[in-house]
Enzyme design. Structure first.
Site, short mmCIF file in Angstrom:
data_model
loop_
_atom_site.label_atom_id
_atom_site.label_comp_id
_atom_site.label_asym_id
_atom_site.label_seq_id
_atom_site.Cartn_x
_atom_site.Cartn_y
_atom_site.Cartn_z
N ASP A 125 1.07 -1.03 0.51
CA ASP A 125 -0.21 -0.28 -0.30
C ASP A 125 1.27 0.99 0.09
O ASP A 125 1.91 1.18 0.31
CB ASP A 125 -1.59 -0.16 1.23
CG ASP A 125 -0.41 0.03 2.73
OD1 ASP A 125 1.13 -0.04 2.85
OD2 ASP A 125 -1.30 -0.52 3.80
N ASP A 131 -7.80 -6.84 1.20
CA ASP A 131 -6.86 -7.48 2.32
C ASP A 131 -7.39 -6.94 3.87
O ASP A 131 -8.69 -6.02 3.48
CB ASP A 131 -5.42 -6.63 2.28
CG ASP A 131 -5.34 -5.46 2.17
OD1 ASP A 131 -5.49 -4.90 3.29
OD2 ASP A 131 -5.82 -4.54 2.03
#
EC number: 2.4.2.29
Length: 372
Positions: free
Chosen positions: A90, A263
């Site tokens: 990320d 996720d």
């Protein structure tokens, strides 16, 4: 080099494969979170045994410890942690939201005070890409501006516009052919803003598209509705990723609305706190009702925990033994992995709706239907 193959659909649900240089990622799929290059409490082999194809690392946290230069010197994130498959990192944008008390955001960058030593860190879109390139992930994320919901419309519009401009800067900075770049759709719970953002980002030709800014305080039903009116405006030939989500119910309801990847820390965080996911719903193993229970968590589960009784697992937590969190973390990730495999099978068989409704009923939920 990166390609999404759509194998089939069943209603809004999609069965596909995201092809990467380090192997295929089956979708729908769940990515275990390895924030600092490790899925907490588990070895890489144990994570792989849960059926995961891709794991996630955190740009912000790896920037602080051990540092992206250190990761690069150790051969990159894959070599450092021993994971041979794809890794997604990320961008650090969520920390702008979750660590908001020590951060400031302007057009140029998000400015952090390290939660470790208080050092000032400026995270620009370009620096986020630089860090992710040094980490060597297979999929990088654009830097976006996440806000808590609900929020005033002016704040939502400002964060949306900034996220689009930052995405364009990330697109220019990302020059590694062996690293895909995913954009992130923002816009709060507003249909028009979400569709506007999706359309503008689709025009920039990213390798994948995430739906961000959800699971940040809004009711689950608002999340499902927002996903439902966002995904039709994303390219059908690219993977769709819902960030930071979620419960088993969240996964199935959002798969029904066209999401491919997920996720969340929920399986491992709950596992460390004595909560196990099962087809009966979540089990809180610290409860005294489990003290003399000789049954496994689930009869047909091949995880490490299900070799033991519920009573033994409870004992491990009551006694403070580290094995308890390890076993339940493995079980929960195995549960998520098997849920995704069963979901893929149901989509291919054209039985997803019945499968979803049966699972929801087992967890004590009714299927969610949007109000017109």
């Amino acid at each position: 080099m990166f390609r999404y193959e759509l194998i089939g659909t069943d209603g809004g649900a999609r069965r596909g494969v995201f092809h990467t240089p380090r192997g295929p990622v089956r979708t729908p799929g769940f990515m275990p979170v390895g924030t600092l290059g490790t899925v907490k409490g588990l070895t890489i082999d144990q994570v792989a045994a849960t059926g995961a194809d891709m794991i996630l690392g955190n740009t912000y946290h790896l920037r602080l410890r051990p540092g992206h230069e250190t990761v690069a010197a150790l051969g990159g994130l894959h070599k450092m942690c021993g994971w041979d498959g794809p890794i997604l990192t990320d961008s650090g944008g969520f920390q702008v939201f979750s660590l908001g008390a020590i951060n400031k955001v302007n057009e140029h960058a998000a400015t952090f005070r390290s939660h470790i030593d208080g050092a000032k860190i400026e995270l620009t879109p370009e620096h986020s890409i630089e860090i992710q390139q040094a980490l060597g992930s297979d999929v990088a994320m654009v830097l976006d501006h996440v806000i808590a919901l609900p929020a005033p419309m002016t704040q939502v519009e400002d964060a949306l516009a900034r996220s689009i401009r930052w995405a364009a800067r990330c697109r220019i900075a990302a020059d590694r052919e062996d690293q895909a770049l995913f954009a992130i759709v923002q816009g709060g719970l507003d249909r028009t803003l979400r569709q506007q953002c999706a359309s503008e980002l689709a025009a920039m030709s990213f390798e994948g598209y995430a739906v961000g800014g959800l699971s940040v305080g809004e009711p689950p039903e608002d999340m499902y509705t927002t996903t439902g009116f966002t995904t039709p405006h994303l390219p059908a030939d690219k993977p769709r990723y819902l960030m930071g989500v979620g419960t088993p119910r969240d996964l199935l309801e959002n798969i029904a609305r066209g999401i491919d990847l997920f996720d969340c820390v929920m399986p491992t965080r709950n596992g460390r706190n004595a909560l196990a996911f099962t087809d009966e719903g979540p089990l809180k193993l610290r409860n005294a009702v489990h003290k003399l229970d000789t049954r496994p968590l689930m009869e047909d589960c091949p995880c490490l925990a299900c070799r033991h009784s519920r009573g033994y697992l409870r004992h491990l937590f009551v006694a403070g033994e580290m094995l308890g969190p390890i076993l339940l973390s493995h079980h929960n990730l195995m549960y998520y992995g098997r849920l995704m495999q069963a979901t893929r099978d149901a989509i291919e068989a054209g039985e997803f709706e019945a499968f979803k409704n049966a699972k929801l009923a087992g967890w004590g939920h009714e299927p969610f239907q949007e109000t017109v």
